[in-house]
Design an enzyme around this catalytic site. Structure first.
Site, PDB file in Angstrom:
ATOM      1  N   CYS A   1      -6.082  -6.853   4.954  1.00 58.04           N
ATOM      2  CA  CYS A   1      -6.883  -6.755   4.913  1.00 58.04           C
ATOM      3  C   CYS A   1      -8.123  -7.746   4.924  1.00 58.04           C
ATOM      4  O   CYS A   1      -8.922  -8.069   5.988  1.00 58.04           O
ATOM      5  CB  CYS A   1      -8.004  -5.903   5.224  1.00 58.04           C
ATOM      6  SG  CYS A   1      -6.938  -4.004   6.463  1.00 58.04           S
TER       7      CYS A   1
ATOM      8  N   TYR B   1     -32.738   9.562   8.896  1.00 61.09           N
ATOM      9  CA  TYR B   1     -33.711   8.406   8.951  1.00 61.09           C
ATOM     10  C   TYR B   1     -34.843   8.131   8.582  1.00 61.09           C
ATOM     11  O   TYR B   1     -35.310   9.295   7.612  1.00 61.09           O
ATOM     12  CB  TYR B   1     -34.781   9.361  10.322  1.00 61.09           C
ATOM     13  CG  TYR B   1     -35.673   8.423  10.374  1.00 61.09           C
ATOM     14  CD1 TYR B   1     -36.093   7.806  11.032  1.00 61.09           C
ATOM     15  CD2 TYR B   1     -37.058   9.256  10.056  1.00 61.09           C
ATOM     16  CE1 TYR B   1     -36.673   6.891  11.107  1.00 61.09           C
ATOM     17  CE2 TYR B   1     -38.496   8.570  10.527  1.00 61.09           C
ATOM     18  CZ  TYR B   1     -38.327   7.155  11.086  1.00 61.09           C
ATOM     19  OH  TYR B   1     -38.950   6.956  11.731  1.00 61.09           O
TER      20      TYR B   1
ATOM     21  N   ASN C   1      -2.884   3.514   2.647  1.00 60.20           N
ATOM     22  CA  ASN C   1      -2.638   4.597   1.617  1.00 60.20           C
ATOM     23  C   ASN C   1      -2.333   6.404   1.749  1.00 60.20           C
ATOM     24  O   ASN C   1      -2.044   6.719   0.377  1.00 60.20           O
ATOM     25  CB  ASN C   1      -3.808   4.267   1.076  1.00 60.20           C
ATOM     26  CG  ASN C   1      -3.798   2.343   0.559  1.00 60.20           C
ATOM     27  OD1 ASN C   1      -3.186   2.927  -0.710  1.00 60.20           O
ATOM     28  ND2 ASN C   1      -4.602   1.272   1.170  1.00 60.20           N
TER      29      ASN C   1
ATOM     30  N   GLU D   1      10.145  -5.483  -3.886  1.00 63.97           N
ATOM     31  CA  GLU D   1       8.922  -6.049  -3.014  1.00 63.97           C
ATOM     32  C   GLU D   1       9.929  -7.542  -2.794  1.00 63.97           C
ATOM     33  O   GLU D   1       9.950  -8.286  -3.554  1.00 63.97           O
ATOM     34  CB  GLU D   1       8.065  -6.276  -3.523  1.00 63.97           C
ATOM     35  CG  GLU D   1       6.649  -7.000  -3.434  1.00 63.97           C
ATOM     36  CD  GLU D   1       6.715  -6.907  -1.762  1.00 63.97           C
ATOM     37  OE1 GLU D   1       6.268  -8.172  -1.423  1.00 63.97           O
ATOM     38  OE2 GLU D   1       6.804  -5.742  -1.274  1.00 63.97           O
TER      39      GLU D   1
ATOM     40  N   ALA E   1       0.863  -1.204  -0.258  1.00 67.87           N
ATOM     41  CA  ALA E   1      -0.463   0.128   0.386  1.00 67.87           C
ATOM     42  C   ALA E   1       1.238   1.582  -0.023  1.00 67.87           C
ATOM     43  O   ALA E   1       1.074   1.945  -1.160  1.00 67.87           O
ATOM     44  CB  ALA E   1      -1.131  -0.029   0.900  1.00 67.87           C
TER      45      ALA E   1
ATOM     46  N   ASP F   1       2.711   0.974   7.500  1.00 67.40           N
ATOM     47  CA  ASP F   1       2.960   0.108   9.019  1.00 67.40           C
ATOM     48  C   ASP F   1       4.108   0.418   9.757  1.00 67.40           C
ATOM     49  O   ASP F   1       4.599  -0.410  10.443  1.00 67.40           O
ATOM     50  CB  ASP F   1       3.143  -1.264   8.950  1.00 67.40           C
ATOM     51  CG  ASP F   1       1.517  -1.163   8.532  1.00 67.40           C
ATOM     52  OD1 ASP F   1       0.819  -0.525   8.375  1.00 67.40           O
ATOM     53  OD2 ASP F   1       0.623  -2.369   8.325  1.00 67.40           O
TER      54      ASP F   1
END
Length: 463
Positions: A45, A437, A316, A35, A12, A294
């Site tokens: 996630c 509502y 992100n 990577e 990300a 992170d």
């Protein structure tokens, strides 16, 4: 003049930075992304939901493939691990994990450090046997999926260690796979770091109703490893049989490489950045070095403390901010308030702002108010119960935090509460919010408004 950008980490934060910089600089940017895994730009996630079967296609979790990034002018190098950063020579040292054959040196004008987080691994879990898994990357998810689908033996019993987000989500995934599941949590309640104990008790009860054996105040002494694979989890109360063990103990910033390079780490263990996501030392920003995701720490807007909140939403945004600034624009990341949601089977859990323990640690005097209501008008089919808890500063009524535990359509109400926390609203101001509502969507008095009224009464009563 062409700018050379090197990015360490292809998920990300890293890919957002590279993509945004490429968008702005176009052919004036030469971008290389290292990577170590097999995938880029994926939803970590979503891994529990793929394992549990709610998501059937692994590739649905991948937002953009390496081929798509390459087509946009970004040189993505999968299965390459960066093992060194030389700030003086302005280069990184990498090695191929798939075809060993020496080191690769890549120079840079701009560097983005976006290595993410790594699972917390206690000493007893470091002697790994087959069938013991962390859940941090899509590679981890693929390994778990392959183990559960193994034709060599039947996987029937799962032990999940840790009752935080990943722990409860993976416990649900194992239930969905038809396994017998035990969840071990060292605290008195699951999700202790996420919600207050009274709200955690509701989570505990709901998890047990799903057939999960929840054991709190639990400690682990080790793993029973035989014939190369896990057979059980050793606890003071005895050994729990297990065909698969999932570690959901938590994560920490993946900053060992940064520390070796002399980049500054904060009290959370994450990299220290300024609002523009430039890595900062005592003397200010380090020229051409950025970080996102992170692996960084950020500031909590309510407590004003440094925090490590590893979420894809933040990664992100931070990557985008870094990329805009690398591309010659201007953007800032203003901090976090800790908004998060999850689910355990039919139960939804959400929080924003500070918990009671966090508010106390930050020095606030506060009141709390909890209300029980329903997601829709009580007479409308499908109305489901929910509990909302608000935490407000004692004197001013400033909303410090909120938590929700409920069923259908409960958790996303946290968004209106997050907006209130972000904009420093008082609970009294919230009582007049013009919320939507109609009977299929809410009672005439939305649970958020009922909670705000009760919290306002608590603030007034406290003087």
């Amino acid at each position: 003049m062409t700018t050379k950008l090197v990015v360490i980490g292809g998920d990300a934060g890293g890919m957002s930075a590279a993509s945004q910089a490429r968008k702005l600089l176009k052919d004036d940017l030469d971008a290389v992304v290292f990577e170590r895994g097999h995938f880029t730009s994926y939803s970590a996630c979503g891994i529990p939901y793929w394992i549990g079967g709610a998501v059937t296609d692994r590739d649905a979790l991948i937002a953009r493939t390496p081929a798509e990034h390459r087509a946009n002018g970004i040189d993505v190098r999968l299965r390459h691990e960066v093992v060194g950063i030389d700030l003086d020579r302005r280069e990184v040292v990498a090695r191929s994990l798939s075809s060993p054959g020496g080191e690769i040196r890549e120079s840079f004008d701009q560097l983005v450090y976006a290595t993410g987080a790594v699972p917390v691994t206690p000493p007893w879990a470091r002697e790994r046997g087959a069938g013991v898994f962390g859940v941090q990357t899509l590679d981890d998810g693929a390994a778990i999926h392959a183990w559960l689908d193994s034709a060599d033996f039947e996987v029937r019993r799962a032990v999940v260690i840790g009752g935080g987000y990943i722990g409860v989500e993976m416990a649900e995934a194992m239930v969905q796979r038809g396994l017998q599941v035990t969840l071990l949590e060292k605290s008195p309640q699951p999700m202790r770091a996420t919600v207050d104990p009274d709200m955690g008790a509701l989570v505990h009860e709901a998890i047990e109703k799903q057939g999960i054996d929840v054991r709190t105040d639990a400690h682990v002494d080790g793993l029973d490893l035989r014939d190369g694979r896990v057979r059980g989890v050793v606890t003071p109360a005895g050994t729990l049989a297990a065909d698969i063990v999932v570690l959901g103990i938590g994560v920490r910033p993946n900053t060992a490489l940064a520390e070796r390079a002399g980049l500054p780490l904060g009290p959370t263990g994450g990299l220290v950045t300024d609002l523009r996501m430039r890595v900062c030392g005592d003397d200010g920003p380090i020229d051409g070095v950025w970080a996102a995701g992170d692996c960084v720490q950020t500031i909590h807007r309510i407590s004003k403390r440094a925090v490590h909140v590893p979420l894809g939403t933040h990664a992100n945004k931070q990557g985008r901010v870094a990329g805009i600034n690398i591309g010659g624009g201007y953007a800032t990341f203003p901090g976090v308030i800790g908004t998060a949601v999850t689910k355990v089977c039919e139960l939804e859990v959400a929080r924003t702002g500070l918990t009671s323990a966090e508010a106390e640690a930050a020095g606030y005097a506060f009141v709390t108010a909890s209300v029980e209501s329903t997601s829709r008008a009580g007479y409308y089919p499908g109305a489901a119960p929910m509990t909302i808890k608000l935490i407000a500063e004692k004197r001013t009524g400033l909303l410090l935090g909120a938590q929700i535990v409920g069923r259908s359509e409960a958790a996303k109400r946290i968004d209106s509460l997050a907006v209130a926390v972000w904009n420093r609203m008082t609970v009294e101001e919230m009582t007049a919010l013009d919320l939507g509502y109609a009977p299929p969507f809410a009672p005439v008095w939305d649970p958020v408004l009922i909670a705000a009224r009760k919290a306002t009464d608590a603030v007034h009563a406290a003087g």
